[in-house]
Scaffold this motif. Sequence first.
Motif, PDB file in Angstrom:
ATOM      1  N   LEU B 174       0.832  -1.202   0.000  1.00 41.93           N
ATOM      2  CA  LEU B 174       0.000   0.000   0.000  1.00 41.93           C
ATOM      3  C   LEU B 174       0.868   1.254   0.000  1.00 41.93           C
ATOM      4  N   ARG B 176       3.714   1.605  -1.229  1.00 42.44           N
ATOM      5  CA  ARG B 176       4.233   1.778  -2.588  1.00 42.44           C
ATOM      6  C   ARG B 176       3.182   2.347  -3.523  1.00 42.44           C
ATOM      7  N   LYS B 177       1.952   1.906  -3.359  1.00 43.59           N
ATOM      8  CA  LYS B 177       0.880   2.415  -4.231  1.00 43.59           C
ATOM      9  C   LYS B 177       0.676   3.899  -4.003  1.00 43.59           C
ATOM     10  N   ILE B 178       0.856   4.330  -2.758  1.00 37.96           N
ATOM     11  CA  ILE B 178       0.598   5.728  -2.437  1.00 37.96           C
ATOM     12  C   ILE B 178       1.822   6.591  -2.706  1.00 37.96           C
ATOM     13  N   LEU B 179       2.997   6.093  -2.282  1.00 31.19           N
ATOM     14  CA  LEU B 179       4.181   6.943  -2.274  1.00 31.19           C
ATOM     15  C   LEU B 179       5.174   6.624  -3.384  1.00 31.19           C
ATOM     16  N   GLY B 180       4.897   5.606  -4.178  1.00 31.60           N
ATOM     17  CA  GLY B 180       5.875   5.197  -5.180  1.00 31.60           C
ATOM     18  C   GLY B 180       6.994   4.436  -4.508  1.00 31.60           C
TER      19      GLY B 180
END
Lengths: 271, 431
Positions: B174, B176-180
């Motif tokens: 999650l 990674r999905k939000i913050l790259g």
Amino acid sequence: MEFLFLLVFVLYLGATITAMVCFFNLNQRLRLMARTLLWAAAGLHTSYLVIRFVVYGQTPVASQHEAVSFFAWSLAVAYLAFRWRYQVKNFAAFVLPLILALVLVALSVPGQVVDLAPAMRSWWMQLHGVLALLANAFFALAFCGGIMYLLQEREIKRKRMGFFSARLPSLEALDNLNQHCLTIGFPLLTLGIISGALWGRQAWGDFWQWNPKEVWSLITWLIYAAMIHQRFTVGWRRRRAAIMAIVGFCAVLFTLWGVSFFLGGDHPYAG
Amino acid sequence: MLAEKIACLGVNHQTAPVEIREKLAFADDCLSPLVQIKEIVGCDECCFLSTCNRVEVLLVGKAGDATIAAARDVLFADSGLSGAEAAQYSYLFTGSAAINHVFRVAASLDSMVLGEPQILGQLKDAYRLAIEHRATGAILHRLLSKSFSVAKRIRTETSIGGNAVSISYAAVQLARKILGELTGKTVLLAGAGEMAELAAEHLVAQGVAKVVVANRTLERAVTLARRFNGEAVVLGELASRLADADILISSTGSPDLILRKEAMTPVMRQRYHRPVFLIDIAVPRDLDPDLNDLDNVYLYDIDDLQQVVVANKGERRREADRAELIVAEETIKFLHWLENMELTPTITELRRRIDVLRDIELNRTLAALPGLSPEEKKAVTMMGTALVNKLLHYPLMFLKNSGAIEQKRANLSIFRKMFGLDSDHGSGDER
């Protein structure tokens, strides 16, 4: 020449269908096929534009058909150029339908060249058209990125990771895309408006006449100027930037078609 | 038929409980069972795989009952189980079922955690060991390397390995999905308990650059912060520290909320609305559930994460169904390859015999026509070759594309009879 454009349409259609199917089943061979088809379509489209330029002796941005076709071409080229610099997962599934829609519009209006009044004929006109349409292409990419952002964010906020979450890039990547598109598109739009004003002076003796097209260009410009300003000063990014990219693109479309359709005016392809 | 020579004998988490599996754990020594199996009479090729959830023997040869029993004896040698018990806990696949099974194992469709990636590496190691000890031949080479590409195909065309199925990994995914990418990001831990420590370890492994620990007592915070080369602050500073953090993991024992929506609004302005991922693993909760309504704030509590994991597991099962279709398709392709392998000896044999016949007849003809020029001789020779090729074209086509496997077998035997390939005196000089 009409046949050539029909062929361009068919190639874009093929690329779009493959990209959409690939979006659902994630088949890598289809992904490659969609890319190849898009390259072929863009290549053929380029030669179509070159042929028109050589045959009619002017950049094909004057008639409705020419402007929309050039818009679609810019979008394809902008997309491919972006892809070369950095990748946005499954971007094609959002950009290609838009390209296809534009080509379809271009296909449905008469393709013959318009005979411009001598006053209208000018290098400024051609430069103006090219710049403004290129700017539109980058705004269109930002628009697609904005839609992807909202879809992805919705699933994250609702805590239901589903179909889109697995297929879309991270919010960060999409926000970067938005920023890149704006920083390229906005200067192009600015130059487009300036060259339009210079052409206006040549054609009518006035830089600015406050006709509907000009007013709406200015509104569009202000929207994007505000977006850029807010992004770098108070941090209008992410969700707001995504929504603004969508709003901004609606203004772009209204300037391109809505004005001629609802408000009239004497822009070349206003009819 | 070649397919029937392939057999797969094994024990996995579905057929045998852990008490049994641990008795046959070969983890430290896969070599001696491999060597023993290779020596079994009737075994042409073999490969031996042992992981904590499965032990498998892949065998190509005359897979008769004796061979299988011998292989099973090697598997259960140190377990102290009787032959009947061994048979009860193990499974045996032959022919297309064995091929299917190997593909499913490689693609992690047969794993305890569906879609886990380690099994492929373990299978590759087993293959490498088998190659090094010359236990593999043409069929196993092809079968195993095919199983690797099938696994890869399934990974790219389905999202079977895509979604996290553990809470900590779901949180990382999650983030990674939000913050790259997480490299260079800052994580703030509220509470210095064991949970916080585990979570921080996980994130640091993912490349998080800076760890800040906020705790009620500074002492504990300092101890934990030292472990990650981080910074320690008191819990009261949480809000001001949140202005620089990208991820907050909260696990304090506080009975009340430690961060409310109202307190977050100015923080967001201070952060220039950079997104922040709040993870609340405390019970009772530390973070105001309404925080999730703020723009660019993403709040997940422990139940939310659990829910994501449950949903992801369901998603994996759905994706597994699609993967099974790919496995079935690839199994059929492999069977076709085997069938064509089977035709090869027949075709070469036929060609050899016909070439012999042609040469004999050519020599006879040319001997009877001594007056021919070299060009004329060449023309006659070419005619012989062309005639042979044209005559063979349709029979060979018939042999190669004749539908179902039973049909193919029947055709092969007719074909051999028709051309007299099973008679010993078929070398062409009868008459």
